[in-house]
Design an enzyme around this catalytic site. Structure first.
Site, PDB file in Angstrom:
ATOM      1  N   HIS A 394       0.992  -1.665  -0.004  1.00  0.00           N
ATOM      2  CA  HIS A 394       0.087   0.346   0.013  1.00  0.00           C
ATOM      3  C   HIS A 394       1.077   0.945  -0.245  1.00  0.00           C
ATOM      4  O   HIS A 394       0.567   2.632   0.067  1.00  0.00           O
ATOM      5  CB  HIS A 394      -1.170  -0.087   0.583  1.00  0.00           C
ATOM      6  N   ASP A 398      -2.609   2.206  -4.099  1.00  0.00           N
ATOM      7  CA  ASP A 398      -3.434   2.655  -3.911  1.00  0.00           C
ATOM      8  C   ASP A 398      -4.238   1.119  -3.984  1.00  0.00           C
ATOM      9  O   ASP A 398      -4.539   0.963  -4.670  1.00  0.00           O
ATOM     10  CB  ASP A 398      -4.371   4.055  -4.237  1.00  0.00           C
TER      11      ASP A 398
END
Length: 423
Positions: A394, A398
Site C-alpha cells: 500500500h 492505492d
C-alpha cells in the site's frame, strides 16, 4: 595423485552454501562431471560435479556444514583403486561458517564416543560408516551391525539405513526396550514422540524473507472473482490443435500471465518497485511463477512475458516445473522478477492472501475453479468460478489501482478476445 573438489561459483551475491547430501561415498567410482554432492543455497539446490574421473578418496565436510565458494569439500583419487583412508571426523573438515544458532547445533550434536562405537561396531571387519550414513544411524536409532550393506565392499548406504528404519528390523536393543516401557502414570494414553529436524537453508531463507515482507511492507489484499467459462471453452476447443502444433499442453496459466501483462499497462504501479525514496517503473514484465519443489517453494522468472506467445509461456512453465522437482533450476533463473503469480488452486485452495516477494510490489493469487451459483441476465445459473486475490504494498499502490488491476484481469479472462486485440 588426488584432485580437489571445490564449491563452485553459486551466482551473484551468493558466497556460501550448505552441504545438503553426499551423492557419492569414499571408495565410489565417479566419472568426470558426475554429481557427487548437493548444495543448498538461499534459493535453490546445486549439484557439485566431479572435476575428473576417479575414485572418491575422502569427504572433507559433512551434511549440514556451511561452506564458502572455492572451499575444498572432497578429494578424488586417480585410477580405479578404492580409497583406503576413512572419512575424516568433522574437526578435519575445512573451516566452515557457523550459523547463528551455533549453540543449538552443539546441543544436538551426537556423542562422539557413541558415533565411534557405531562406526567400529560389528566383527571388526565392517567398513566404516560415511558421515551422512552415520548421521542417519544416529537420527533413526538403528544398529548398523544388523543392516546388510548394498554399497561397494558391503558399505551401508543412506537407502539401507532408511529402509531399515522404516521396517524397524534394525532397532537398537535399548530403543526397543524403551518403546515397550508403558506411558508415565497418569498419562492415560500412548507414548508421544517428538522429532527435531533442522530447517534447510532454503526453508530458513523463505521464512526470513516472508517475515521481513510482513514487517517492512504495508501489505493489503483485495479480492474479486472471475467466470472461467470462456477460457475453459477456448481450451476445450483448441487444446488438441494447440498441443499438436506446439508440442505443449494449453493450460490456464498462459491466459493469466497474458492478462496480467495487459493489465499492467493500465496500472503500471503493480509492476513497479520502491528503491529508497524513488519508484522504479518497468516497461517490461518479468513474471515470477511460484513452483513447488521438494525443499520448498521456488519462484523462477519468465522474462519479458509481455512479448511471449501462449506457446512460449506454457513451454517455459512446463520446463520450470520439471527442473524444480529435479533440483536443476539455476541461480540466474531465480533472480529478478517484477511481479509474481501464485497458483494455490492446483492444491485445492479456495481463497488465500499471498505474501509479496520484495522488492516487488504485488502478487496475484489464483485458486481452484468450482461451480457456484451466479446471476446472469436475471437468472441464477451455475458457472465455473475462481477467486482472485491481489496482495499489494500500500506504500506504492492505492486501493483504487489494486481494484482496477483485478478488474482488468477479470475482463480479459471472461472475454479472451480482449487479449488478442490488446484491449
Amino acid at each position: 595423485m588426488s584432485q580437489d573438489v571445490k564449491v563452485p561459483t553459486l551466482g551473484e551475491s551468493i558466497t556460501e552454501a550448505t552441504i545438503g547430501e553426499w551423492l557419492k561415498q569414499p571408495g565410489d567410482r565417479v566419472e568426470m562431471d558426475e554429481p557427487i554432492a548437493s548444495l543448498e543455497t538461499d534459493k535453490v539446490a546445486v549439484e557439485v560435479p566431479s572435476p575428473v574421473a576417479g575414485t572418491i578418496g575422502e569427504l572433507l565436510a559433512e551434511v549440514g556444514d556451511t561452506v564458502e565458494v572455492d572451499a575444498v569439500i572432497a578429494r578424488i583419487e586417480d585410477g580405479d583403486a578404492p580409497a583406503t583412508s576413512p572419512a575424516p571426523q568433522k574437526d578435519s573438515a575445512p573451516k566452515a561458517k557457523k550459523a547463528d544458532d551455533e549453540a543449538v547445533e552443539k546441543s544436538e550434536e551426537p556423542d562422539p564416543d557413541f558415533a565411534a562405537k557405531e562406526e567400529g561396531a560389528g566383527n571388526g571387519d565392517s567398513p566404516p560408516l560415511s558421515p551422512s550414513v552415520r548421521k542417519l544411524v544416529l537420527e533413526h536409532g538403528v544398529d548398523p551391525t544388523k543392516i546388510k550393506g548394498s554399497g561397494k565392499d558391503g558399505r551401508l548406504t543412506r537407502e539401507d539405513v532408511l529402509e531399515a528404519a522404516k521396517s524397524g528390523k534394525a532397532k537398537k536393543a535399548d530403543d526397543a526396550a524403551a518403546s515397550e516401557t508403558p506411558a508415565p502414570s497418569g498419562s492415560g494414553g500412548p507414548s508421544r514422540k517428538e522429532e527435531r529436524q533442522r530447517m534447510t537453508r532454503l526453508r530458513q531463507t523463505i521464512a526470513k524473507r516472508l517475515k521481513s515482507a510482513q514487517n517492512e511492507n504495508a501489505l493489503l489484499t483485495t479480492f474479486n472473482d472471475v467466470d472461467m467459462t470462456a477460457v475453459m471453452e477456448t481450451r476445450a476447443k483448441y487444446k488438441d490443435l494447440f498441443a499438436k502444433k506446439h508440442d505443449v499442453r494449453l493450460g490456464f496459466m498462459g491466459f493469466f500471465i497474458k492478462a496480467a501483462c495487459l493489465a499492467a499497462r493500465d496500472v503500471p504501479s503493480v509492476n513497479a518497485r520502491i528503491d529508497g525514496d524513488e519508484i522504479v517503473y518497468h516497461d517490461y514484465v518479468d513474471v515470477s511463477v511460484a513452483v513447488s519443489a521438494p525443499n520448498g517453494l521456488v519462484v523462477p522468472v519468465i522474462r519479458n512475458a509481455e512479448s511471449l506467445s501462449f506457446a512460449e509461456i506454457e513451454k517455459t512453465i512446463g520446463d520450470f516445473g520439471q527442473r524444480a522437482k529435479a533440483g536443476k533450476l539455476t541461480m540466474d533463473e531465480m533472480q529478478g522478477g517484477t511481479f509474481t503469480i501464485s497458483n494455490g488452486g492446483v492444491f485445492g485452495s479456495l481463497m488465500s492472501t499471498p505474501i509479496v516477494n520484495p522488492p516487488q510490489a504485488a502478487v496475484l493469487g489464483l485458486h481452484r475453479i468450482e461451480e457456484r451459483p451466479v446471476v446472469i441476465n436475471g437468472e441464477i445459473v451455475a458457472r465455473p468460478m475462481m477467486y482472485l486475490a491481489l496482495t499489494y504494498d500500500h506504500r506504492l499502490i492505492d486501493g483504487r489501482e489494486a481494484v482496477t488491476y483485478l478488474v482488468r484481469i477479470k475482463e480479459a479472462i471472461e472475454d479472451p478476445a480482449r487479449m488478442l486485440i490488446d484491449l
